[in-house]
Scaffold this motif. Sequence first.
Motif, PDB file in Angstrom:
ATOM      1  N   VAL A   7     -27.830   4.697 -64.333  1.00 13.17           N
ATOM      2  CA  VAL A   7     -27.687   4.862 -65.872  1.00 13.17           C
ATOM      3  C   VAL A   7     -28.960   4.298 -66.468  1.00 13.17           C
ATOM      4  N   ALA A   8     -29.346   3.080 -65.988  1.00  9.11           N
ATOM      5  CA  ALA A   8     -30.580   2.375 -66.386  1.00  9.11           C
ATOM      6  C   ALA A   8     -31.876   3.176 -66.290  1.00  9.11           C
ATOM      7  N   ALA A   9     -32.036   4.091 -65.204  1.00  5.04           N
ATOM      8  CA  ALA A   9     -33.308   5.036 -64.942  1.00  5.04           C
ATOM      9  C   ALA A   9     -33.080   6.359 -66.043  1.00  5.04           C
ATOM     10  N   LEU A  10     -31.936   6.648 -66.034  1.00  3.03           N
ATOM     11  CA  LEU A  10     -31.751   7.693 -67.041  1.00  3.03           C
ATOM     12  C   LEU A  10     -32.016   7.268 -68.717  1.00  3.03           C
ATOM     13  N   ARG A  11     -31.660   6.007 -68.851  1.00  2.32           N
ATOM     14  CA  ARG A  11     -32.054   5.552 -70.280  1.00  2.32           C
ATOM     15  C   ARG A  11     -33.795   5.494 -70.509  1.00  2.32           C
ATOM     16  N   ARG A  12     -34.325   5.055 -69.380  1.00  2.37           N
ATOM     17  CA  ARG A  12     -35.807   5.054 -69.389  1.00  2.37           C
ATOM     18  C   ARG A  12     -36.430   6.687 -69.522  1.00  2.37           C
ATOM     19  N   ALA A  13     -35.695   7.530 -68.960  1.00  2.00           N
ATOM     20  CA  ALA A  13     -36.239   8.935 -69.228  1.00  2.00           C
ATOM     21  C   ALA A  13     -36.232   9.683 -70.628  1.00  2.00           C
ATOM     22  N   PRO A  14     -37.245  10.206 -70.900  1.00  6.11           N
ATOM     23  CA  PRO A  14     -37.428  10.750 -72.113  1.00  6.11           C
ATOM     24  C   PRO A  14     -36.452  11.710 -72.374  1.00  6.11           C
ATOM     25  N   VAL A  15     -35.843  12.563 -71.496  1.00  6.99           N
ATOM     26  CA  VAL A  15     -34.864  13.546 -71.720  1.00  6.99           C
ATOM     27  C   VAL A  15     -33.569  13.038 -72.302  1.00  6.99           C
ATOM     28  N   SER A  16     -33.352  11.701 -72.021  1.00  6.04           N
ATOM     29  CA  SER A  16     -32.112  11.286 -72.318  1.00  6.04           C
ATOM     30  C   SER A  16     -31.597  11.229 -73.836  1.00  6.04           C
ATOM     31  N   ALA A  17     -32.481  11.381 -74.857  1.00  6.20           N
ATOM     32  CA  ALA A  17     -32.138  11.259 -76.035  1.00  6.20           C
ATOM     33  C   ALA A  17     -32.483  12.750 -76.896  1.00  6.20           C
ATOM     34  N   ALA A  18     -32.819  13.485 -76.011  1.00  5.90           N
ATOM     35  CA  ALA A  18     -33.596  14.726 -76.532  1.00  5.90           C
ATOM     36  C   ALA A  18     -32.583  15.741 -77.194  1.00  5.90           C
ATOM     37  N   ALA A  19     -31.240  16.003 -76.547  1.00  2.62           N
ATOM     38  CA  ALA A  19     -30.371  16.747 -77.239  1.00  2.62           C
ATOM     39  C   ALA A  19     -28.913  16.127 -77.172  1.00  2.62           C
ATOM     40  N   PRO A  20     -28.000  16.441 -78.076  1.00  2.00           N
ATOM     41  CA  PRO A  20     -26.840  15.856 -77.967  1.00  2.00           C
ATOM     42  C   PRO A  20     -25.975  15.872 -76.605  1.00  2.00           C
ATOM     43  N   GLY A  21     -26.019  16.691 -75.850  1.00  2.42           N
ATOM     44  CA  GLY A  21     -25.417  16.977 -74.617  1.00  2.42           C
ATOM     45  C   GLY A  21     -25.675  15.894 -73.703  1.00  2.42           C
ATOM     46  N   PRO A  22     -27.062  15.779 -73.283  1.00  2.00           N
ATOM     47  CA  PRO A  22     -27.549  14.696 -72.257  1.00  2.00           C
ATOM     48  C   PRO A  22     -27.334  13.317 -73.031  1.00  2.00           C
ATOM     49  N   ALA A  23     -27.407  13.195 -74.259  1.00  2.00           N
ATOM     50  CA  ALA A  23     -26.970  11.829 -74.778  1.00  2.00           C
ATOM     51  C   ALA A  23     -25.614  11.486 -74.994  1.00  2.00           C
ATOM     52  N   LEU A  24     -24.823  12.545 -74.991  1.00  2.00           N
ATOM     53  CA  LEU A  24     -23.229  12.146 -74.861  1.00  2.00           C
ATOM     54  C   LEU A  24     -22.912  11.617 -73.466  1.00  2.00           C
ATOM     55  N   LEU A  25     -23.370  12.614 -72.483  1.00  5.45           N
ATOM     56  CA  LEU A  25     -23.115  12.085 -71.056  1.00  5.45           C
ATOM     57  C   LEU A  25     -23.767  10.747 -70.627  1.00  5.45           C
ATOM     58  N   LEU A  26     -24.950  10.689 -71.037  1.00  9.90           N
ATOM     59  CA  LEU A  26     -25.577   9.254 -70.654  1.00  9.90           C
ATOM     60  C   LEU A  26     -24.659   8.156 -71.359  1.00  9.90           C
ATOM     61  N   ALA A  27     -24.426   8.427 -72.469  1.00 12.45           N
ATOM     62  CA  ALA A  27     -23.638   7.366 -73.141  1.00 12.45           C
ATOM     63  C   ALA A  27     -22.268   7.029 -72.613  1.00 12.45           C
ATOM     64  N   GLY A  28     -21.781   8.090 -72.134  1.00  8.33           N
ATOM     65  CA  GLY A  28     -20.512   8.218 -71.433  1.00  8.33           C
ATOM     66  C   GLY A  28     -20.660   7.212 -70.039  1.00  8.33           C
ATOM     67  N   ALA A  29     -21.384   7.678 -69.448  1.00  5.04           N
ATOM     68  CA  ALA A  29     -21.671   7.094 -68.089  1.00  5.04           C
ATOM     69  C   ALA A  29     -22.124   5.722 -68.492  1.00  5.04           C
ATOM     70  N   ALA A  30     -22.764   5.154 -69.263  1.00  9.02           N
ATOM     71  CA  ALA A  30     -22.925   3.916 -69.695  1.00  9.02           C
ATOM     72  C   ALA A  30     -21.822   2.783 -69.871  1.00  9.02           C
ATOM     73  N   ALA A  31     -20.860   3.842 -70.675  1.00 12.85           N
ATOM     74  CA  ALA A  31     -19.510   3.166 -70.802  1.00 12.85           C
ATOM     75  C   ALA A  31     -18.752   2.940 -69.589  1.00 12.85           C
ATOM     76  N   LEU A  32     -18.693   3.765 -68.768  1.00 13.51           N
ATOM     77  CA  LEU A  32     -18.203   3.752 -67.476  1.00 13.51           C
ATOM     78  C   LEU A  32     -18.762   2.454 -66.641  1.00 13.51           C
ATOM     79  N   VAL A  33     -19.876   2.393 -66.748  1.00 10.95           N
ATOM     80  CA  VAL A  33     -20.627   1.189 -65.772  1.00 10.95           C
ATOM     81  C   VAL A  33     -20.592  -0.288 -66.525  1.00 10.95           C
TER      82      VAL A  33
END
Length: 191
Positions: A7-33
């Motif tokens: 999750v931390a690595a994905l947050r550093r990746a520029p693609v994480s905030a590019a679109a709602p779908g990946p942003a939603l999945l990243l935020a959901g994964a962050a909540a799980l951990v």
Amino acid sequence: AQAAAHVAALRRAPVSAAAPGPALLLAGAAALVAPEEEARGCFEAALAVPGAQEHPFELARVRLAHGEHLRRARAPGAARGQLAAALEVLERLGATPWAARASAELRATGPSARRTDGGRGPASLTAQEYEIAMLAASGLSNKQIGTRLFLSPRTVGAHLYRAFPKLGVTARAALRDALAGVPTPRPPSER
């Protein structure tokens, strides 16, 4: 720990905030951990991601995970709302395995507030009470049931203590007759 590192690595990746779908999945994964005390806020942030509604399957999966977390945190009312919303979307999308999981979690939250049977009888049991009662009726001890369901024998006893009056029985030996021919309880949304 590995999931948190991803999750931390994905947050550093520029693609994480590019679109709602990946942003939603990243935020959901962050909540799980997230640590237990931060998880609820993280799930709420995930559900508030702009454009999340454009991704109904992913949003339903985050709602399901949030509902599971709320149920385990002993907030069944809040869990029911998330789980019912997830179930409705997952059924509509034909995501059968995910819908089954949401349905099972919804049953595990216990009976809804809109009971018409006075809270008595096998249909008034929660999914876990039903499963434990069935195992007890088959002759297993609290310790054996606990081992099978990954619960302590005391927790098993507490579930049986709540199930007995709902079934109108006073002894373990009467469970089999009280449960004979009873289908698995339906989720509150179907009652």
